[in-house]
Enzyme design. Structure first.
Site, mmCIF file in Angstrom:
data_model
loop_
_atom_site.group_PDB
_atom_site.id
_atom_site.type_symbol
_atom_site.label_atom_id
_atom_site.label_comp_id
_atom_site.label_asym_id
_atom_site.label_seq_id
_atom_site.Cartn_x
_atom_site.Cartn_y
_atom_site.Cartn_z
ATOM 1 N N ASP A 296 39.611 -22.836 0.084
ATOM 2 C CA ASP A 296 39.951 -22.652 -1.444
ATOM 3 C C ASP A 296 41.103 -23.684 -1.393
ATOM 4 O O ASP A 296 41.190 -23.926 -2.922
ATOM 5 C CB ASP A 296 40.469 -21.303 -1.304
ATOM 6 C CG ASP A 296 39.490 -20.254 -1.564
ATOM 7 O OD1 ASP A 296 37.975 -20.790 -1.075
ATOM 8 O OD2 ASP A 296 39.526 -19.177 -1.756
ATOM 9 N N HIS A 428 1.058 -13.681 5.778
ATOM 10 C CA HIS A 428 0.472 -12.702 4.642
ATOM 11 C C HIS A 428 0.511 -11.399 5.041
ATOM 12 O O HIS A 428 0.027 -11.181 6.182
ATOM 13 C CB HIS A 428 -0.886 -13.341 4.259
ATOM 14 C CG HIS A 428 -1.234 -12.350 3.233
ATOM 15 N ND1 HIS A 428 -0.946 -12.357 1.791
ATOM 16 C CD2 HIS A 428 -2.213 -11.414 3.147
ATOM 17 C CE1 HIS A 428 -1.325 -11.615 1.052
ATOM 18 N NE2 HIS A 428 -2.380 -10.651 1.951
#
EC number: 1.8.1.4
Length: 449
Positions: A296, A428
């Site tokens: 930061d 799938h």
């Protein structure tokens, strides 16, 4: 006086990861942390919020299941148990970091640096000198100057998780990622939530398409959203806007964060032109020799994983093996709402300003697994350059988006193209099939998209 190869100030994701890597590379390392190991992310940020968001997810899932044959039992929320679970999660992870320090022979001191000069610091009466210093002091909540706020009791993102009882009405000033996540966490628990944002919209860091999905979900949950708010004053239990008054039991100020610059300024390091962040070179070294900074403090994405990546790069430089800086286009950005949002690279708007692009968006609403699991909200959007099909950016909105984003990111980091994704065989039924369908759609080969 003890001499170390490296003094790391701050034990958040930037500091503790860097410290362990330096120790692995043979450095004698000490870490100094004034609050608690793990920093903001572990103690009052990423981890506690995800714990509360999981509680909200369970409640929303039960609500959804009640529409399909499950009998929903009504009852009160035991918030005390939720707080206990959050505290246990934090405690467990704190212990994990301390164990890693011990395993790697990293010295850890919990105390505040009282004096600093050159590469020498004083903490709790002890003087410590290092060959190099890494500043990873993180940030703190930004509290805007609002008339009356100083006379009222309010929470910040640093104190929110110390709340022991659920409020009936929670007002949140701010509309960024943290504010929105906490709104999502609280509303399913039965809390009335108002989001108050002075900007033109909430979530301005997110793409328009993603923002629209999340705003729709917020409203469906009954969360009140006020944008372009003109806050006249705040009284105890009341926020007076230019055109309406909003009452609350608890007030949360979630208007962003600002870096902790105190130690950096004592060292006299150069700041950026706007005097907001520490200025570093490509190796994360400040203007003061042997003093480095990450996270930061230096701007960029205020994300735990970005700080960790920067910390590792800084250690490369300190160990005499400098590498290129962190590529911010490869940093995933995540919003843990329901549905989740994940993205990296350029937005569609940004990409169009720089390249000739192809864009394809495929919805989850036609996906088999999505329909079967009731997870049809959202989409996959891939932005690629028209000529070479390089991946410029991705926006993924949907269930488990923050996990699925890494499939696409791995291809980009490996310098793959849309073709590599299109040629993959996806299992799938899975939500990830939509990724393959989107890539094939960019090539004009989509079956379902």
């Amino acid at each position: 006086m003890t001499i170390y190869d490296l003094i790391v100030i701050g034990a958040g994701p930037g500091g503790y990861v860097a410290a362990i890597r330096a120790a692995q590379r043979g450095k004698k390392v000490i870490v100094i942390e004034k609050k608690a190991v793990g920093g903001t992310c572990l103690n009052v940020g990423c981890i506690p919020s995800k714990s509360y968001l999981q509680h909200a997810h369970w409640l929303l899932a039960a609500e959804e299941a009640s529409h399909y044959g499950f009998v929903k039992k009504t009852g009160s929320v035991d918030f005390k148990k939720m707080v206990q679970r959050k505290d246990q999660v934090v405690h467990t992870l704190q212990g994990g970091i301390k164990h890693l320090f011990q395993a790697n022979q990293v010295t850890y001191i919990e105390g505040e640096v009282s004096e600093i000069g050159g590469t020498t610091v004083k903490v709790d009466g002890q003087t410590v000198t290092g060959k190099d210093i890494l500043l990873a002091t993180g940030g703190q909540p930004f509290v805007p100057p609002i008339d009356g706020l100083d006379t009222c009791e309010y929470l910040t993102t640093d104190t929110f998780f110390s709340m022991k009882e659920l409020p009936k009405k929670l007002a949140i000033i701010g509309g960024g990622v943290i504010a929105v996540e906490l709104a999502f966490a609280m509303r399913p628990l039965g809390v009335e939530v108002a989001l108050i944002e002075v900007a033109s919209d909430i979530l301005l860091t997110e793409e328009n398409d993603a923002r629209s999905v999340i705003k729709k979900k917020l409203k469906s949950l009954g969360i009140d959203i006020v944008t372009q708010a003109k806050i006249k004053r705040i009284k105890e239990n009341e926020i007076e806007l230019s055109d309406v008054k909003i009452t609350y039991d608890r007030l949360l100020i979630a208007a962003g964060r600002k870096p902790n610059l105190a130690l950096a300024e004592k060292l006299g390091v150069q700041l950026d032109p706007a005097k907001r962040f520490v200025q570093v070179d490509t190796y994360y070294q400040t203007s003061v020799p042997h003093v480095y900074a990450v996270g930061d403090l230096i701007g960029g994405y205020q994300l735990a994983h970005a700080a960790s990546a920067e910390g590792l790069k800084a250690i490369d430089a300190i160990c005499g093996d400098p590498s290129s800086p962190v590529d911010m286009s490869n940093i995933p950005r995540c919003l843990y709402t329901d549905p989740e949002v994940a993205s990296f690279g350029l937005s569609e708007e940004e990409a169009r300003e720089l390249y000739e692009v192809d864009v394809k968006k495929v919805l989850f609403s036609g996906n088999g697994k999505g329909i079967a699991a009731g997870e049809t909200e959202g989409f996959v959007k891939i932005i690629s350059d028209k000529k070479y099909h390089q991946i410029l950016g991705v926006v993924l909105v949907g269930s488990h988006a923050t996990e699925m984003i890494h499939t696409l990111l791995a291809v980009k980091v490996s310098e793959g193209t849309v073709e590599e994704i299109a040629n993959m065989v996806f299992a799938h039924p899975t939500l990830s099939e939509v990724i393959g369908e989107t890539a094939n759609g960019l090539l004009g080969k989509a079956i379902h998209g």
